[in-house]
Motif scaffolding. Sequence first.
Motif, PDB file in Angstrom:
ATOM      1  N   GLU A 166      -7.625  19.421   3.181  1.00 22.75           N
ATOM      2  CA  GLU A 166      -7.128  19.951   1.915  1.00 22.75           C
ATOM      3  C   GLU A 166      -8.174  19.854   0.805  1.00 22.75           C
ATOM      4  N   LEU A 167      -8.960  18.770   0.806  1.00 24.37           N
ATOM      5  CA  LEU A 167     -10.018  18.651  -0.201  1.00 24.37           C
ATOM      6  C   LEU A 167     -11.100  19.698   0.031  1.00 24.37           C
ATOM      7  N   LEU A 168     -11.411  19.965   1.296  1.00 30.67           N
ATOM      8  CA  LEU A 168     -12.382  21.026   1.595  1.00 30.67           C
ATOM      9  C   LEU A 168     -11.841  22.390   1.163  1.00 30.67           C
ATOM     10  N   ALA A 169     -10.564  22.634   1.425  1.00 21.58           N
ATOM     11  CA  ALA A 169      -9.968  23.910   1.022  1.00 21.58           C
ATOM     12  C   ALA A 169      -9.993  24.059  -0.493  1.00 21.58           C
ATOM     13  N   GLU A 170      -9.702  22.972  -1.215  1.00 22.06           N
ATOM     14  CA  GLU A 170      -9.782  23.011  -2.674  1.00 22.06           C
ATOM     15  C   GLU A 170     -11.180  23.387  -3.140  1.00 22.06           C
ATOM     16  N   ALA A 171     -12.190  22.920  -2.396  1.00 22.71           N
ATOM     17  CA  ALA A 171     -13.584  23.186  -2.767  1.00 22.71           C
ATOM     18  C   ALA A 171     -14.036  24.579  -2.347  1.00 22.71           C
ATOM     19  N   GLY A 172     -13.157  25.344  -1.700  1.00 22.99           N
ATOM     20  CA  GLY A 172     -13.485  26.717  -1.315  1.00 22.99           C
ATOM     21  C   GLY A 172     -13.990  26.859   0.099  1.00 22.99           C
ATOM     22  N   ALA A 173     -13.978  25.762   0.867  1.00 19.39           N
ATOM     23  CA  ALA A 173     -14.444  25.838   2.251  1.00 19.39           C
ATOM     24  C   ALA A 173     -13.342  26.395   3.129  1.00 19.39           C
ATOM     25  N   GLY A 174     -13.725  27.068   4.181  1.00 23.21           N
ATOM     26  CA  GLY A 174     -12.774  27.625   5.135  1.00 23.21           C
ATOM     27  C   GLY A 174     -13.431  27.790   6.480  1.00 23.21           C
ATOM     28  N   GLY A 175     -12.684  28.336   7.409  1.00 20.32           N
ATOM     29  CA  GLY A 175     -13.237  28.613   8.723  1.00 20.32           C
ATOM     30  C   GLY A 175     -13.226  27.442   9.674  1.00 20.32           C
ATOM     31  N   PHE A 176     -12.591  26.344   9.275  1.00 20.83           N
ATOM     32  CA  PHE A 176     -12.540  25.203  10.199  1.00 20.83           C
ATOM     33  C   PHE A 176     -11.189  25.171  10.903  1.00 20.83           C
ATOM     34  N   ASP A 177     -11.185  24.607  12.097  1.00 24.64           N
ATOM     35  CA  ASP A 177      -9.978  24.483  12.908  1.00 24.64           C
ATOM     36  C   ASP A 177      -9.086  23.408  12.296  1.00 24.64           C
ATOM     37  N   ARG A 178      -7.825  23.737  12.062  1.00 24.74           N
ATOM     38  CA  ARG A 178      -6.884  22.789  11.464  1.00 24.74           C
ATOM     39  C   ARG A 178      -6.357  21.775  12.486  1.00 24.74           C
ATOM     40  N   LEU A 225       0.809  -1.218   0.000  1.00 23.15           N
ATOM     41  CA  LEU A 225       0.000   0.000   0.000  1.00 23.15           C
ATOM     42  C   LEU A 225       0.844   1.272   0.000  1.00 23.15           C
ATOM     43  N   ALA A 226       2.119   1.132   0.261  1.00 24.12           N
ATOM     44  CA  ALA A 226       2.888   2.307   0.655  1.00 24.12           C
ATOM     45  C   ALA A 226       3.139   3.272  -0.480  1.00 24.12           C
ATOM     46  N   MET A 227       3.198   4.530  -0.106  1.00 25.10           N
ATOM     47  CA  MET A 227       3.723   5.572  -0.965  1.00 25.10           C
ATOM     48  C   MET A 227       4.576   6.465  -0.079  1.00 25.10           C
ATOM     49  N   ALA A 228       5.470   7.249  -0.676  1.00 20.51           N
ATOM     50  CA  ALA A 228       6.297   8.142   0.120  1.00 20.51           C
ATOM     51  C   ALA A 228       5.425   9.155   0.826  1.00 20.51           C
ATOM     52  N   ILE A 229       5.754   9.442   2.089  1.00 16.78           N
ATOM     53  CA  ILE A 229       4.923  10.361   2.849  1.00 16.78           C
ATOM     54  C   ILE A 229       5.749  11.546   3.343  1.00 16.78           C
ATOM     55  N   GLY A 230       6.917  11.745   2.733  1.00 17.79           N
ATOM     56  CA  GLY A 230       7.765  12.837   3.173  1.00 17.79           C
ATOM     57  C   GLY A 230       7.263  14.197   2.731  1.00 17.79           C
ATOM     58  N   ALA A 231       6.559  14.254   1.595  1.00 18.30           N
ATOM     59  CA  ALA A 231       6.069  15.539   1.096  1.00 18.30           C
ATOM     60  C   ALA A 231       4.820  15.957   1.845  1.00 18.30           C
ATOM     61  N   PRO A 232       4.497  17.243   1.864  1.00 21.41           N
ATOM     62  CA  PRO A 232       3.266  17.692   2.503  1.00 21.41           C
ATOM     63  C   PRO A 232       2.050  17.065   1.848  1.00 21.41           C
ATOM     64  N   ILE A 233       0.998  16.890   2.643  1.00 20.45           N
ATOM     65  CA  ILE A 233      -0.234  16.303   2.124  1.00 20.45           C
ATOM     66  C   ILE A 233      -0.780  17.131   0.965  1.00 20.45           C
TER      67      ILE A 233
END
Length: 372
Positions: free
Chosen positions: A193-205, A12-20
Amino acid sequence: MKATKVLVAAALAMAIGAPIAGFLGGTNVAQSIISTPMRVPFLHELSTYRLEEKSELASLEAAHEWINSPPLTASALHGKVVLIDFWTYTCINWLRTLPYAQAWDEKYRKHGLVVIGIHAPEFAFEKDLNNVHRAAKDLRIDYPIAVDNDHLIWQAFSNQYWPALYFIDSRGPVRYHYFGEGSYQQSEMVIQELLAEAGAGGFDREPVSVDASGIEAAADWESLKSPENYSGYERTQNFASSGELVLDEPHAYELPARLRLNEWALSGDWTVRKENAVLNKPDGRIVYRFHARDLHLVMGPTSPGTSVRFRVLIDGQPPGTAYGVDVNEKGEGAVTEQRLYQLIRQTKPIVDRQFEIEFLDSGVEVFAFTFG
């Protein structure tokens, strides 16, 4: 479904060193996110075939029934971030992930996340809609549930596992998937990140905080040396009763003189079937040599509405403080419905122990042992 197997991280693995966020950018290819170290040693697996010419979200139209929601369609979900969660209500691996799915639903629903549980049954009794409705109520699930009794949605996703998460962006493609337990913070970052792509904001990270207890508490992976096992002859392993296993006919079984780790045995008059073992007369026993903090047993009465009394011992004694949520300190309990029962939860140090359950009444069917 194949027997439970150890999940090889490389599968299943993929590199996880880069940011999500970097992983998300510009790809519609489903990928897996994993944490380090790997925390998913056991998974359910069911082989499937691709359902031709049916996209993932469009396959929701094949649901047998919807719970907590009117039927949802791909067009109705356009513009939403969708988290698809494949589950079956007796799966301990999924039960331990449930608090996170519920917390994500509560936190992000108002920002455009739609969590959809796809109930794809493993055992025949999990196709019973009354059982699924009862489980959803008992587990306090209030997000939409699609009942996938024929595994048509499962096939459309080319899924093979319980639990399995599929992350779908607001345009409709599956962007990521994750199989098994763990990597909760990474999964939540994908949702954000998917929500941010969709234009959503205002949620606690800040990631959600989950304090699960009872059956839903995270497994003690460091001490877990007993894999899931089944009592039906199709998938059982390490059966050790004296004599041969008799298929589909009543037979009087006897216990061996001793059991090695992860061996199990029957005593009394049982009929071992493809999917389960059924007790024909009172005072039947099951003995299992295991190494784990928790021991669970999927079982139920053969006749709905009846009750089967049982008594649990560990190393020949009542469990005392090692009792699970479905027994008392004396090891006493009753099988009243078809579900997963937690029978043992012990404290450290964890060592090889011998579990025994004696059914004082006939009319119980036993399906699977799981551990944690």
